[in-house]
Each structure stands twice: as structure tokens, then as C-alpha cells.
Design an enzyme around this catalytic site. Structure first.
Site, PDB file in Angstrom:
ATOM      1  N   PHE A  83       0.815  -1.210   0.000  1.00 52.99           N
ATOM      2  CA  PHE A  83       0.000   0.000   0.000  1.00 52.99           C
ATOM      3  C   PHE A  83       0.851   1.264   0.000  1.00 52.99           C
ATOM      4  O   PHE A  83       0.363   2.342  -0.343  1.00 52.99           O
ATOM      5  CB  PHE A  83      -0.963  -0.002   1.186  1.00 52.99           C
ATOM      6  CG  PHE A  83      -1.972  -1.121   1.138  1.00 52.99           C
ATOM      7  CD1 PHE A  83      -2.662  -1.417  -0.033  1.00 52.99           C
ATOM      8  CD2 PHE A  83      -2.232  -1.878   2.253  1.00 52.99           C
ATOM      9  CE1 PHE A  83      -3.592  -2.446  -0.087  1.00 52.99           C
ATOM     10  CE2 PHE A  83      -3.167  -2.910   2.223  1.00 52.99           C
ATOM     11  CZ  PHE A  83      -3.839  -3.192   1.040  1.00 52.99           C
ATOM     12  N   HIS A 105      -0.993  -1.542   7.489  1.00 49.25           N
ATOM     13  CA  HIS A 105      -1.457  -0.388   6.712  1.00 49.25           C
ATOM     14  C   HIS A 105      -2.975  -0.493   6.553  1.00 49.25           C
ATOM     15  O   HIS A 105      -3.483  -1.385   5.879  1.00 49.25           O
ATOM     16  CB  HIS A 105      -0.771  -0.346   5.343  1.00 49.25           C
ATOM     17  CG  HIS A 105      -0.859   0.986   4.665  1.00 49.25           C
ATOM     18  ND1 HIS A 105       0.232   1.569   4.066  1.00 49.25           N
ATOM     19  CD2 HIS A 105      -1.889   1.842   4.481  1.00 49.25           C
ATOM     20  CE1 HIS A 105      -0.126   2.729   3.540  1.00 49.25           C
ATOM     21  NE2 HIS A 105      -1.425   2.913   3.775  1.00 49.25           N
ATOM     22  N   LEU A 106      -3.656   0.427   7.190  1.00 48.40           N
ATOM     23  CA  LEU A 106      -5.107   0.482   7.168  1.00 48.40           C
ATOM     24  C   LEU A 106      -5.645   0.468   5.736  1.00 48.40           C
ATOM     25  O   LEU A 106      -5.093   1.124   4.854  1.00 48.40           O
ATOM     26  CB  LEU A 106      -5.552   1.765   7.869  1.00 48.40           C
ATOM     27  CG  LEU A 106      -7.036   2.081   7.839  1.00 48.40           C
ATOM     28  CD1 LEU A 106      -7.736   1.279   8.925  1.00 48.40           C
ATOM     29  CD2 LEU A 106      -7.274   3.560   8.021  1.00 48.40           C
ATOM     30  N   HIS A 107      -6.725  -0.264   5.519  1.00 46.93           N
ATOM     31  CA  HIS A 107      -7.418  -0.245   4.228  1.00 46.93           C
ATOM     32  C   HIS A 107      -8.859  -0.668   4.449  1.00 46.93           C
ATOM     33  O   HIS A 107      -9.140  -1.578   5.222  1.00 46.93           O
ATOM     34  CB  HIS A 107      -6.728  -1.143   3.197  1.00 46.93           C
ATOM     35  CG  HIS A 107      -6.469  -2.532   3.648  1.00 46.93           C
ATOM     36  ND1 HIS A 107      -5.474  -2.863   4.559  1.00 46.93           N
ATOM     37  CD2 HIS A 107      -7.078  -3.691   3.338  1.00 46.93           C
ATOM     38  CE1 HIS A 107      -5.479  -4.165   4.765  1.00 46.93           C
ATOM     39  NE2 HIS A 107      -6.455  -4.705   4.031  1.00 46.93           N
ATOM     40  N   GLN A 108      -9.763   0.034   3.801  1.00 47.86           N
ATOM     41  CA  GLN A 108     -11.189  -0.270   3.906  1.00 47.86           C
ATOM     42  C   GLN A 108     -11.658  -0.982   2.646  1.00 47.86           C
ATOM     43  O   GLN A 108     -11.443  -0.485   1.537  1.00 47.86           O
ATOM     44  CB  GLN A 108     -12.010   0.992   4.117  1.00 47.86           C
ATOM     45  CG  GLN A 108     -13.514   0.736   4.094  1.00 47.86           C
ATOM     46  CD  GLN A 108     -14.279   1.670   4.958  1.00 47.86           C
ATOM     47  OE1 GLN A 108     -14.347   1.466   6.170  1.00 47.86           O
ATOM     48  NE2 GLN A 108     -14.851   2.698   4.363  1.00 47.86           N
TER      49      GLN A 108
END
Length: 185
Positions: A50, A143-146
Site C-alpha cells: 500500500f 497499513h489500514l485499508h477499507q
């Protein structure tokens, strides 16, 4: 699809030999299972995909749209056709680490992803969410992900249930181009 038309009950099966099974090969899943594109550690410099995607062209990175603080990208290992992720550019692991502007743009991009998916593919509904931490199912927890997963009536059939295989009707590059055009509309 191949079918065995022989009536021999004890036929020896070898490489490429036809048998009674119809198979759909999904070799890209093995790359995911073996950990391809997963970071070696929690830092941004540990091979986080990401963090590297934004440096690529939209086509090479499967990026559908870019904002100031977040971007929308196709999932390389999708649960359904058109499966998007909204990802902050900044390497943060937890939703509570986002600042107000990042939170607002992530929410706005999620809404725009839904609109683009409805326009491009006629999605009937969506599964939207984040897996926070490895124990919650996050494949890349650092790593944040929606996820924004489009759904259609009847889109679940025997393949995922019986064969643990998802049949996708379109190449990712074609899906990215279609969604990027719908996003811009």
C-alpha cells in the site's frame, strides 16, 4: 472444460489426463496463500504494497482514483468482481491513527466507490469494512485499508461454498478501466 468420456472405473490419472471432474484453475490464489506482496515487517519500508502502489501508474497499480490523502485501488485478490479498497497514503495501522482530514476523505472515497460500482456494474449492495489487526483477519495489518465489495442478488453459488473458488468474469485491468471511467463521471 474437460470431461472423461471413458467408462473405465479405475483409470490412472496423470498430468493433463481427463477425468470426471470439471476444473476452474485459479493459480493467482496460490500467490496470496504463499504470502506474495505481503510486507516483511510493520514499517512502511518493509515492503508494504500500500506504500509502493502510489508510485506506480494507475494501470500498473490498479488504482481507480487518487485523492489528497487516500486512494482507491482494486484488490489484487478480490472476494468479488470490482472489489475495491480505500487506502490512506500515510502508513498507519489503526483507524484511530487517522487525522480528521484523512477520516473525512476515506469516508468520501467510500461513498464515491459505491457510486462508481453502481454506475459501472449495477451493484445491488455492498460489504464495507476494515479488519483491524491480524487476529481480526487483516492480511496486511500494518497499513489500514477499507474494503468496498460489490454484491449482486445470487452472486454466491456453489463455487465458493464447495470448491473454495471465486469465479470472476473480468480481468482486473479491464475492471480498473471501467471503474476509473465511472468514478470520473
Amino acid at each position: 472444460m474437460l470431461r472423461n468420456m471413458t467408462s473405465e472405473p479405475e483409470q490412472q490419472i496423470g498430468v493433463g489426463t481427463q477425468d470426471a471432474f470439471q476444473r476452474l484453475w485459479t493459480p493467482h490464489r496460490m500467490a496470496y496463500i504463499q504470502g506474495e506482496n505481503k510486507p516483511s515487517g510493520p514499517g512502511a519500508d518493509d515492503g508494504c504494497p500500500f506504500c509502493t502502489i502510489p508510485a506506480k501508474s494507475d494501470e500498473d497499480g490498479l488504482v481507480v482514483a487518487r485523492g489528497e490523502r487516500v486512494y482507491a485501488v482494486l484488490n489484487l485478490y478480490p472476494y468479488n468482481g470490482g472489489h475495491l479498497m480505500v487506502v490512506p497514503f500515510r502508513h498507519v495501522a489503526d483507524y484511530t491513527e487517522l487525522d480528521g482530514a484523512e477520516t473525512a476523505e476515506l469516508a468520501e472515497f467510500t461513498k464515491r466507490a459505491m457510486t462508481a460500482l453502481r454506475t459501472a456494474s449495477g451493484a445491488h449492495g455492498f460489504n464495507i469494512g476494515m479488519n483491524q489487526g491480524g487476529v481480526a483477519g487483516a492480511g496486511i495489518a500494518a497499513h489500514l485499508h477499507q474494503h468496498v465489495v460489490p454484491r449482486w442478488g445470487g452472486d454466491t453459488n456453489f463455487m465458493p461454498v464447495v470448491a473454495h473458488t471465486k469465479v470472476l468474469p473480468q480481468l482486473l485491468a479491464d475492471t480498473r478501466a471501467m471503474l476509473a471511467a465511472a468514478w470520473a463521471a
